[in-house]
Write an enzyme that holds these catalytic residues in place. Structure first.
Site, mmCIF file in Angstrom:
data_model
loop_
_atom_site.group_PDB
_atom_site.id
_atom_site.type_symbol
_atom_site.label_atom_id
_atom_site.label_comp_id
_atom_site.label_asym_id
_atom_site.label_seq_id
_atom_site.Cartn_x
_atom_site.Cartn_y
_atom_site.Cartn_z
ATOM 1 N N HIS A 1 -1.756 0.075 -8.772
ATOM 2 C CA HIS A 1 -2.241 1.310 -8.575
ATOM 3 C C HIS A 1 -1.502 2.277 -9.620
ATOM 4 C CE1 HIS A 1 -4.487 -0.995 -5.459
ATOM 5 N NE2 HIS A 1 -5.663 -0.232 -6.269
ATOM 6 N N ASP B 1 1.266 2.843 -6.458
ATOM 7 C CA ASP B 1 2.173 1.524 -6.364
ATOM 8 C C ASP B 1 3.145 2.398 -7.279
ATOM 9 O OD1 ASP B 1 -0.817 0.204 -5.932
ATOM 10 O OD2 ASP B 1 -0.468 -0.357 -7.676
HETATM 11 C C1 XLS Z 1 -9.430 -4.044 -2.007
HETATM 12 C C2 XLS Z 1 -9.411 -3.723 -3.720
HETATM 13 C C3 XLS Z 1 -8.481 -2.752 -4.473
HETATM 14 C C4 XLS Z 1 -9.035 -3.022 -5.813
HETATM 15 C C5 XLS Z 1 -7.977 -1.946 -6.640
HETATM 16 O O1 XLS Z 1 -9.702 -3.803 -1.487
HETATM 17 O O2 XLS Z 1 -9.008 -5.202 -4.018
HETATM 18 O O3 XLS Z 1 -7.599 -3.687 -3.705
HETATM 19 O O4 XLS Z 1 -8.619 -4.491 -6.360
HETATM 20 O O5 XLS Z 1 -8.033 -0.890 -6.435
#
Ligand code: XLS
Ligand code: CA
Ligand code: CA
Length: 439
Positions: free
Chosen positions: A102, A105
């Site tokens: 993301h 991150d």
């Molecule tokens: C959260 C989601 C997230 C997505 C990406 O539950 O799994 O991590 O994969 O935003």
């Protein structure tokens, strides 16, 4: 590159099923040929940046417990750079080829949009350099449109267009980052795109807004040179009570209604499918049957808990079914197998990150081998074809070709009399599946 994980000197190696070395692969042999492709080509594993490098072990009852050496820094940007170095060291030592992130991150949000964009650009430039040095690639990028307080009432579905604009800016920059790093996918997971109560929510308005954001993203990405696929990742609840992208079926209906089928595919996560009351296999099959299975998040939930535990995959049935469906549709062109999994709060050593990924990779490698053999032997496809054979000939064929009316069928039903009872043979088929799993 031995700064952050000195406990692992070289790369994790394949040592075979008899190895007792806990830090070696027993089944994942990247060079082994399975059909025409190598295991590494079939299994495009990706490390989830957020869990593996940014996870702290925090839960609703306590803060972070991991003491990561790359977090020891004097500023958020220095920390982001250290984290990137740690990430590429880890991914290279694991012998994994892909990662996913993301925007938030990988680089910290600044005090203004301009500062945020500058931070992101600097880190993405460094990531580009590290990708070239290591050969590690980006599988997909995404924007975190759920953590910041401004997104409390949603991002694209927020009742305030000023929040929509903030989200738009993040999506634009995250697409730019994905293009620069050569990512073949871009994920939309609607963290807060949902609602808690209809007392204050205009669902139709919010879904129109969501579709508008996706159309804008498609238009922008085309101009920005994005050659990959957009993915929507369904999830039924958490953090919202009702999330709009409930499951594969719901998302397919949404994409159809808003004319987005051509540019999107689905990223199916195991733990989200189970939260929706389905099996992982079910949602994968729904997506694949529609020609829309693009990528997978291969974690698992805890059946005794009702929330998104994001554990590393160890269930051989899940792995076999996932690989069976992927192989039958001829692979994943733009996507891969993102772990989206985190070690448990009590697994705080950095070596636990290696154990968890090794286990997940071995489980899916074994899953691939079993699925490949079942497909070659037609172990399940033959009985399945026989079960539906009636619709390939005679009356069944005519039904499917729209050559018979209800009146004609009634006449035929009277003539043929009561049809015989045919067993579904579920237990026999389960035994066949187990015979492949037991080996
Ligand atoms: C959260 C989601 C997230 C997505 C990406 O539950 O799994 O991590 O994969 O935003
Ligand atoms: Ca999850
Ligand atoms: Ca996910």
């Amino acid at each position: 590159m031995a700064k952050y994980f000195p406990e692992i000197r070289g790369k994790i190696k394949y040592e075979g099923a008899d190895s007792k070395n806990p830090l070696a692969f027993k089944y994942y042999n990247p060079r082994k040929k399975v059909g025409r492709k190598t295991m590494e080509q079939h299994l495009k594993f990706a490390v989830a940046y957020w869990h593996t490098f940014k996870g702290t072990g925090a839960d609703p009852f306590g803060g972070g417990v991991y003491d990561r050496p790359w977090d020891h820094a004097s500023s958020p940007m220095e920390q982001a750079e250290n984290t990137l170095d740690a990430a590429f060291e880890f991914i290279s030592k694991m012998g994994i080829k892909y990662y996913c992130f993301h925007d938030r991150d990988i680089a910290p949000e600044g005090a203004t949009i301009k500062e945020t964009n500058k931070n992101l650009k600097k880190i993405i430039n460094k990531a580009e350099k590290l990708q070239k040095e290591t050969g590690v690639k980006l599988l997909w990028g995404t924007a975190n449109l759920f953590s910041h307080p401004r997104y409390t009432n949603g991002a694209a579905t927020n009742p305030d267009p000023r929040v929509f604009a903030q989200a738009a800016s993040q999506v634009k920059r995250a697409i730019d980052a994905t293009v620069q790093l050569g990512g073949t996918g871009y994920v939309f997971w609607g963290g807060r795109e949902g609602y808690v109560s209809l007392i204050n929510t205009n669902m139709k308005q919010e879904l129109d807004q969501l579709a508008q954001m996706l159309h804008m993203a498609v238009d922008y990405a085309k101009r920005a040179g994005f050659k990959g696929k957009f993915f929507i990742e369904p999830k039924p609840k958490e953090p919202s009570t009702h999330q709009y992208d409930v499951d594969a079926g719901t998302v397919l209906g949404f994409l159809t209604k808003y004319d987005l089928l051509d540019d999107f595919a689905l990223n199916i996560e195991a733990n989200h499918a189970t939260l929706a009351g389905h099996s992982f296999q079910h949602d994968l099959q729904v997506a694949s049957d529609a020609g829309m299975l693009g990528s997978l998040d291969i974690n698992r939930g805890d059946p005794t808990l009702g929330w998104d535990t994001d554990q590393f995959p160890t269930d051989i049935y899940d792995a076999v079914w996932a690989m069976y469906i992927i192989q039958q549709q001829g692979g994943l062109k733009y996507g891969g197998l993102n772990f989206d999994a985190k070690v448990r709060r009590s697994s705080f050593d950095t070596v636990d990150l290696f154990h968890s990924h090794i286990g997940g990779m071995d489980t899916f490698a074994k899953g691939l081998l079993i699925a490949d053999k079942m497909i070659k032997d037609k172990a399940l496809s033959q009985p399945m074809a026989e079960r539906y054979a009636g619709f390939k000939r005679g009356m069944g064929k005519k039904i499917m070709k729209n050559e018979l009316t209800l009146t004609q069928l009634e006449k035929m039903a009277i003539e043929q009399g009561e049809p015989p009872m045919l067993s579904g043979r579920q237990e026999e088929l389960e035994n066949i599946l187990n015979s492949y799993i037991f080996g």
